[in-house]
Write a protein that holds these residues in place. Structure first.
Motif: not given
Length: 351
Positions: A106, A110, A114
Protein backbone atom coordinates in the motif's frame (compact mmCIF):
# COMPACT_ATOMS: atom_id res chain seq x y z
CA UNK A 1 -11.06 20.10 -41.54
CA UNK A 2 -13.75 21.07 -44.05
CA UNK A 3 -13.15 22.54 -47.51
CA UNK A 4 -14.90 25.70 -46.38
CA UNK A 5 -12.31 26.12 -43.67
CA UNK A 6 -9.55 25.83 -46.26
CA UNK A 7 -10.98 28.60 -48.46
CA UNK A 8 -8.87 31.78 -48.22
CA UNK A 9 -10.45 35.05 -47.14
CA UNK A 10 -10.90 37.30 -50.19
CA UNK A 11 -10.16 40.55 -48.33
CA UNK A 12 -6.97 39.13 -46.86
CA UNK A 13 -5.89 37.75 -50.24
CA UNK A 14 -6.42 41.11 -51.91
CA UNK A 15 -4.44 42.87 -49.19
CA UNK A 16 -1.51 40.45 -49.53
CA UNK A 17 -1.61 40.66 -53.34
CA UNK A 18 -1.22 44.46 -53.16
CA UNK A 19 2.06 43.95 -51.27
CA UNK A 20 3.62 42.26 -54.30
CA UNK A 21 5.41 44.60 -56.71
CA UNK A 22 7.01 42.75 -59.59
CA UNK A 23 9.19 45.76 -60.20
CA UNK A 24 10.55 45.45 -56.65
CA UNK A 25 12.50 42.18 -56.19
CA UNK A 26 12.58 42.79 -52.43
CA UNK A 27 8.80 42.64 -52.17
CA UNK A 28 8.90 39.18 -53.74
CA UNK A 29 11.66 38.02 -51.39
CA UNK A 30 9.85 39.36 -48.35
CA UNK A 31 6.51 37.96 -49.44
CA UNK A 32 5.35 35.31 -46.92
CA UNK A 33 8.54 35.38 -44.83
CA UNK A 34 6.62 36.18 -41.67
CA UNK A 35 4.22 33.29 -42.23
CA UNK A 36 7.08 30.90 -43.02
CA UNK A 37 8.90 32.02 -39.90
CA UNK A 38 6.23 30.39 -37.81
CA UNK A 39 7.43 26.99 -39.06
CA UNK A 40 10.46 27.16 -36.76
CA UNK A 41 8.25 27.97 -33.76
CA UNK A 42 5.87 25.14 -34.59
CA UNK A 43 8.75 22.71 -35.08
CA UNK A 44 10.27 23.72 -31.73
CA UNK A 45 6.93 23.26 -30.01
CA UNK A 46 6.44 19.85 -31.62
CA UNK A 47 9.96 18.80 -30.66
CA UNK A 48 9.38 20.00 -27.12
CA UNK A 49 6.26 17.88 -26.88
CA UNK A 50 8.08 14.87 -28.27
CA UNK A 51 10.94 15.32 -25.79
CA UNK A 52 8.62 15.88 -22.84
CA UNK A 53 9.48 13.54 -19.97
CA UNK A 54 5.93 13.61 -18.66
CA UNK A 55 4.75 10.85 -20.98
CA UNK A 56 7.73 8.58 -20.36
CA UNK A 57 7.72 9.11 -16.61
CA UNK A 58 3.96 8.63 -16.46
CA UNK A 59 4.25 5.39 -18.41
CA UNK A 60 7.03 4.13 -16.14
CA UNK A 61 5.09 5.03 -13.00
CA UNK A 62 1.95 3.42 -14.38
CA UNK A 63 3.90 0.23 -15.18
CA UNK A 64 5.37 0.19 -11.67
CA UNK A 65 1.93 0.64 -10.13
CA UNK A 66 0.42 -2.16 -12.17
CA UNK A 67 3.39 -4.41 -11.33
CA UNK A 68 2.90 -3.68 -7.62
CA UNK A 69 -0.80 -4.48 -7.86
CA UNK A 70 -0.19 -7.67 -9.83
CA UNK A 71 2.61 -8.68 -7.45
CA UNK A 72 0.15 -8.77 -4.56
CA UNK A 73 -2.20 -11.54 -5.68
CA UNK A 74 -5.23 -11.39 -3.40
CA UNK A 75 -6.74 -14.39 -5.22
CA UNK A 76 -4.38 -16.63 -3.23
CA UNK A 77 -6.75 -16.15 -0.33
CA UNK A 78 -9.22 -18.32 -2.22
CA UNK A 79 -6.94 -21.35 -2.11
CA UNK A 80 -8.12 -24.34 -0.10
CA UNK A 81 -6.91 -24.34 3.52
CA UNK A 82 -4.79 -27.01 5.17
CA UNK A 83 -5.75 -29.49 7.85
CA UNK A 84 -8.03 -28.47 10.70
CA UNK A 85 -5.33 -29.09 13.28
CA UNK A 86 -2.94 -26.75 11.44
CA UNK A 87 -5.60 -24.11 11.24
CA UNK A 88 -6.25 -24.38 14.97
CA UNK A 89 -2.56 -24.01 15.76
CA UNK A 90 -2.10 -21.08 13.30
CA UNK A 91 -5.49 -19.43 13.36
CA UNK A 92 -5.35 -16.05 11.67
CA UNK A 93 -1.62 -16.28 10.87
CA UNK A 94 -2.16 -16.37 7.10
CA UNK A 95 -4.51 -13.40 7.23
CA UNK A 96 -2.06 -11.47 9.40
CA UNK A 97 0.81 -12.17 7.02
CA UNK A 98 -1.28 -10.96 4.09
CA UNK A 99 -2.19 -7.80 5.96
CA UNK A 100 1.48 -7.13 6.70
CA UNK A 101 2.35 -7.55 3.04
CA UNK A 102 -0.57 -5.30 2.09
CA UNK A 103 0.74 -2.52 4.32
CA UNK A 104 4.07 -2.61 2.47
CA UNK A 105 2.48 -2.71 -0.95
CA UNK A 106 0.00 0.00 0.00
CA UNK A 107 2.90 2.37 0.75
CA UNK A 108 4.33 1.72 -2.70
CA UNK A 109 0.94 2.15 -4.33
CA UNK A 110 0.30 5.46 -2.57
CA UNK A 111 3.76 6.82 -3.44
CA UNK A 112 3.41 5.81 -7.09
CA UNK A 113 -0.16 7.13 -7.09
CA UNK A 114 1.07 10.57 -5.96
CA UNK A 115 3.61 10.58 -8.80
CA UNK A 116 0.96 9.51 -11.28
CA UNK A 117 -1.33 12.30 -10.15
CA UNK A 118 1.51 14.76 -10.73
CA UNK A 119 2.17 13.27 -14.16
CA UNK A 120 -1.52 13.47 -14.99
CA UNK A 121 -1.54 17.16 -14.12
CA UNK A 122 1.48 17.74 -16.36
CA UNK A 123 -0.12 15.76 -19.16
CA UNK A 124 -3.29 17.82 -18.96
CA UNK A 125 -1.18 20.97 -19.06
CA UNK A 126 0.51 19.59 -22.19
CA UNK A 127 -2.91 18.90 -23.68
CA UNK A 128 -3.91 22.52 -23.14
CA UNK A 129 -0.59 23.74 -24.52
CA UNK A 130 -0.99 21.52 -27.57
CA UNK A 131 -4.50 22.88 -28.04
CA UNK A 132 -3.06 26.37 -28.19
CA UNK A 133 -0.35 25.13 -30.52
CA UNK A 134 -3.00 23.56 -32.75
CA UNK A 135 -4.87 26.87 -32.90
CA UNK A 136 -1.67 28.76 -33.73
CA UNK A 137 -0.74 26.19 -36.38
CA UNK A 138 -4.20 26.43 -37.88
CA UNK A 139 -3.85 30.20 -38.10
CA UNK A 140 -0.40 29.68 -39.60
CA UNK A 141 -1.90 27.33 -42.20
CA UNK A 142 -4.61 29.84 -43.11
CA UNK A 143 -2.03 32.61 -43.37
CA UNK A 144 0.07 30.49 -45.73
CA UNK A 145 -3.05 29.60 -47.73
CA UNK A 146 -3.85 33.31 -48.03
CA UNK A 147 -0.30 34.07 -49.19
CA UNK A 148 -0.41 31.25 -51.74
CA UNK A 149 -3.78 32.47 -53.02
CA UNK A 150 -2.46 36.05 -53.23
CA UNK A 151 0.66 34.92 -55.09
CA UNK A 152 -1.39 32.78 -57.47
CA UNK A 153 -3.70 35.74 -58.12
CA UNK A 154 -0.74 37.99 -58.95
CA UNK A 155 0.74 35.28 -61.18
CA UNK A 156 -2.57 34.80 -62.96
CA UNK A 157 -2.99 38.56 -63.47
CA UNK A 158 0.59 38.89 -64.63
CA UNK A 159 0.18 36.09 -67.16
CA UNK A 160 -3.14 37.49 -68.28
CA UNK A 161 -2.37 41.24 -68.38
CA UNK A 162 1.16 42.41 -67.59
CA UNK A 163 3.18 40.03 -69.75
CA UNK A 164 0.99 40.35 -72.85
CA UNK A 165 1.14 44.14 -72.52
CA UNK A 166 4.94 44.03 -72.11
CA UNK A 167 5.21 41.74 -75.10
CA UNK A 168 3.24 44.18 -77.24
CA UNK A 169 5.41 47.03 -75.99
CA UNK A 170 8.56 45.08 -76.80
CA UNK A 171 7.47 44.84 -80.41
CA UNK A 172 7.46 48.65 -80.68
CA UNK A 173 10.87 49.68 -82.10
CA UNK A 174 10.48 53.15 -80.75
CA UNK A 175 11.10 51.89 -77.21
CA UNK A 176 14.48 50.13 -77.11
CA UNK A 177 14.17 49.27 -73.35
CA UNK A 178 10.83 47.51 -73.73
CA UNK A 179 12.42 44.09 -74.36
CA UNK A 180 14.52 44.43 -71.20
CA UNK A 181 11.45 45.32 -69.21
CA UNK A 182 9.74 42.25 -70.64
CA UNK A 183 12.67 40.08 -69.62
CA UNK A 184 12.73 41.58 -66.12
CA UNK A 185 8.99 41.07 -65.82
CA UNK A 186 9.30 37.44 -66.81
CA UNK A 187 12.19 36.96 -64.36
CA UNK A 188 10.19 38.59 -61.59
CA UNK A 189 7.24 36.38 -62.50
CA UNK A 190 9.47 33.27 -62.17
CA UNK A 191 10.80 34.52 -58.83
CA UNK A 192 7.25 34.96 -57.58
CA UNK A 193 6.28 31.55 -58.91
CA UNK A 194 9.18 29.94 -56.98
CA UNK A 195 8.22 31.95 -53.93
CA UNK A 196 4.62 30.75 -54.14
CA UNK A 197 5.86 27.18 -54.56
CA UNK A 198 7.92 27.51 -51.37
CA UNK A 199 4.85 28.81 -49.60
CA UNK A 200 2.87 25.83 -50.88
CA UNK A 201 5.49 23.48 -49.40
CA UNK A 202 5.37 25.32 -46.11
CA UNK A 203 1.58 25.14 -46.16
CA UNK A 204 1.87 21.39 -46.65
CA UNK A 205 4.15 21.22 -43.61
CA UNK A 206 1.57 23.15 -41.62
CA UNK A 207 -1.15 20.80 -42.83
CA UNK A 208 0.91 17.78 -41.72
CA UNK A 209 1.61 19.39 -38.35
CA UNK A 210 -2.09 19.65 -37.54
CA UNK A 211 -2.80 15.86 -37.32
CA UNK A 212 0.58 15.33 -35.63
CA UNK A 213 -0.39 17.79 -32.90
CA UNK A 214 -3.75 16.11 -32.52
CA UNK A 215 -2.09 12.68 -32.32
CA UNK A 216 0.26 13.79 -29.56
CA UNK A 217 -2.60 15.53 -27.80
CA UNK A 218 -4.81 12.45 -28.02
CA UNK A 219 -2.02 10.24 -26.69
CA UNK A 220 -1.51 12.59 -23.75
CA UNK A 221 -5.25 12.69 -23.08
CA UNK A 222 -5.49 8.89 -23.34
CA UNK A 223 -2.59 8.40 -20.94
CA UNK A 224 -4.00 10.97 -18.53
CA UNK A 225 -7.39 9.26 -18.75
CA UNK A 226 -5.81 5.87 -18.12
CA UNK A 227 -3.97 7.23 -15.10
CA UNK A 228 -7.21 8.67 -13.77
CA UNK A 229 -8.97 5.36 -14.38
CA UNK A 230 -6.27 3.44 -12.53
CA UNK A 231 -6.34 5.84 -9.59
CA UNK A 232 -10.14 6.09 -9.53
CA UNK A 233 -11.07 2.52 -10.41
CA UNK A 234 -8.24 -0.01 -10.43
CA UNK A 235 -6.65 0.88 -7.07
CA UNK A 236 -9.99 1.13 -5.18
CA UNK A 237 -11.16 -2.07 -6.86
CA UNK A 238 -7.93 -3.78 -5.79
CA UNK A 239 -8.47 -2.62 -2.22
CA UNK A 240 -12.11 -3.72 -2.33
CA UNK A 241 -11.10 -7.12 -3.66
CA UNK A 242 -8.55 -7.44 -0.89
CA UNK A 243 -11.13 -6.49 1.76
CA UNK A 244 -13.60 -9.01 0.36
CA UNK A 245 -10.95 -11.71 0.16
CA UNK A 246 -9.88 -11.05 3.75
CA UNK A 247 -13.49 -11.15 4.92
CA UNK A 248 -13.97 -14.46 3.12
CA UNK A 249 -10.74 -15.75 4.66
CA UNK A 250 -11.93 -14.83 8.15
CA UNK A 251 -15.28 -16.47 7.43
CA UNK A 252 -13.46 -19.56 6.18
CA UNK A 253 -11.27 -19.69 9.28
CA UNK A 254 -14.32 -19.27 11.52
CA UNK A 255 -16.11 -22.00 9.63
CA UNK A 256 -13.11 -24.28 9.96
CA UNK A 257 -12.96 -23.63 13.69
CA UNK A 258 -16.67 -24.42 14.03
CA UNK A 259 -16.22 -27.53 11.93
CA UNK A 260 -13.27 -28.64 14.03
CA UNK A 261 -15.28 -28.09 17.21
CA UNK A 262 -18.16 -30.06 15.73
CA UNK A 263 -15.80 -32.87 14.72
CA UNK A 264 -14.32 -32.91 18.23
CA UNK A 265 -17.82 -33.06 19.75
CA UNK A 266 -18.72 -35.93 17.43
CA UNK A 267 -15.50 -37.74 18.30
CA UNK A 268 -16.18 -37.30 22.01
CA UNK A 269 -19.75 -38.51 21.63
CA UNK A 270 -18.57 -41.52 19.63
CA UNK A 271 -15.82 -42.32 22.14
CA UNK A 272 -18.23 -41.98 25.07
CA UNK A 273 -20.75 -44.22 23.36
CA UNK A 274 -18.10 -46.84 22.60
CA UNK A 275 -16.78 -46.67 26.19
CA UNK A 276 -20.29 -46.99 27.57
CA UNK A 277 -20.92 -49.97 25.34
CA UNK A 278 -17.75 -51.75 26.44
CA UNK A 279 -18.41 -51.04 30.13
CA UNK A 280 -22.03 -52.18 29.80
CA UNK A 281 -20.92 -55.44 28.16
CA UNK A 282 -18.40 -56.12 30.89
CA UNK A 283 -20.80 -55.28 33.74
CA UNK A 284 -23.73 -57.16 32.27
CA UNK A 285 -21.51 -60.16 31.57
CA UNK A 286 -20.36 -60.25 35.18
CA UNK A 287 -23.87 -59.74 36.46
CA UNK A 288 -25.32 -62.46 34.29
CA UNK A 289 -22.49 -64.89 35.15
CA UNK A 290 -23.52 -65.01 38.84
CA UNK A 291 -27.04 -66.02 37.97
CA UNK A 292 -26.97 -68.32 34.97
CA UNK A 293 -23.41 -69.77 34.85
CA UNK A 294 -24.63 -73.24 33.86
CA UNK A 295 -21.18 -74.54 33.17
CA UNK A 296 -20.08 -73.83 36.74
CA UNK A 297 -23.23 -75.49 38.09
CA UNK A 298 -22.64 -78.51 35.91
CA UNK A 299 -19.03 -78.73 37.05
CA UNK A 300 -20.07 -78.35 40.70
CA UNK A 301 -22.82 -80.96 40.28
CA UNK A 302 -20.40 -83.41 38.67
CA UNK A 303 -17.93 -82.86 41.47
CA UNK A 304 -20.67 -83.38 44.06
CA UNK A 305 -21.82 -86.61 42.42
CA UNK A 306 -18.25 -87.82 42.26
CA UNK A 307 -17.81 -86.96 45.91
CA UNK A 308 -20.91 -88.93 46.87
CA UNK A 309 -19.83 -91.86 44.77
CA UNK A 310 -16.39 -91.70 46.29
CA UNK A 311 -17.94 -91.62 49.74
CA UNK A 312 -20.15 -94.63 48.97
CA UNK A 313 -17.25 -96.48 47.45
CA UNK A 314 -15.02 -95.74 50.40
CA UNK A 315 -17.79 -96.77 52.83
CA UNK A 316 -18.30 -100.00 50.95
CA UNK A 317 -14.62 -100.71 50.96
CA UNK A 318 -14.58 -99.90 54.69
CA UNK A 319 -17.35 -102.33 55.36
CA UNK A 320 -15.60 -105.03 53.35
CA UNK A 321 -12.36 -104.41 55.23
CA UNK A 322 -14.22 -104.54 58.53
CA UNK A 323 -15.87 -107.85 57.64
CA UNK A 324 -12.53 -109.23 56.58
CA UNK A 325 -10.96 -107.91 59.72
CA UNK A 326 -13.72 -109.44 61.86
CA UNK A 327 -13.19 -112.78 60.18
CA UNK A 328 -9.46 -112.46 60.56
CA UNK A 329 -9.88 -111.51 64.20
CA UNK A 330 -12.19 -114.54 64.75
CA UNK A 331 -9.66 -116.86 63.23
CA UNK A 332 -6.90 -115.27 65.26
CA UNK A 333 -9.00 -115.66 68.40
CA UNK A 334 -9.68 -119.34 67.56
CA UNK A 335 -6.01 -119.96 67.05
CA UNK A 336 -5.29 -118.33 70.35
CA UNK A 337 -7.89 -120.44 72.04
CA UNK A 338 -6.47 -123.60 70.48
CA UNK A 339 -3.09 -122.60 71.59
CA UNK A 340 -4.24 -121.95 75.10
CA UNK A 341 -6.07 -125.26 75.28
CA UNK A 342 -3.05 -127.11 74.11
CA UNK A 343 -0.99 -125.47 76.77
CA UNK A 344 -3.49 -126.25 79.69
CA UNK A 345 -3.49 -130.10 79.22
CA UNK A 346 0.08 -131.49 79.22
CA UNK A 347 0.55 -135.24 78.35
CA UNK A 348 1.00 -137.84 81.37
CA UNK A 349 4.34 -139.45 82.15
CA UNK A 350 4.76 -143.25 81.93
CA UNK A 351 6.77 -145.05 84.48
Amino acid sequence: MSDKTLEPAPERVAELANRIDLNDPGSITRFGQEAQGRAASAADAMLGSARSDAVGEAGDSLSKLLSALRGFDVTKLDEKPGLIARLFSRAGSETQAILQRYEGVRGQVEAIGDKLDTHRTRLMEDVERLERLYGATLEWFHSLADHVAAGEAVLERTDREAIPAAERAAEDPSDPLAPQRLRDLRAAREDLDRRVHDLRLTRQVAMQALPSIRLIQENDKALAGRIYSVLANTVPLWRTQLAQALALQRMREAGQAVRAATDLTNELLTANAEGLRRANVEVRTEIERGVVDLESVQKANAALVATIEDSLRIAQEGRERRVAATKALGEAEAEIRRALISARAPAPRKG
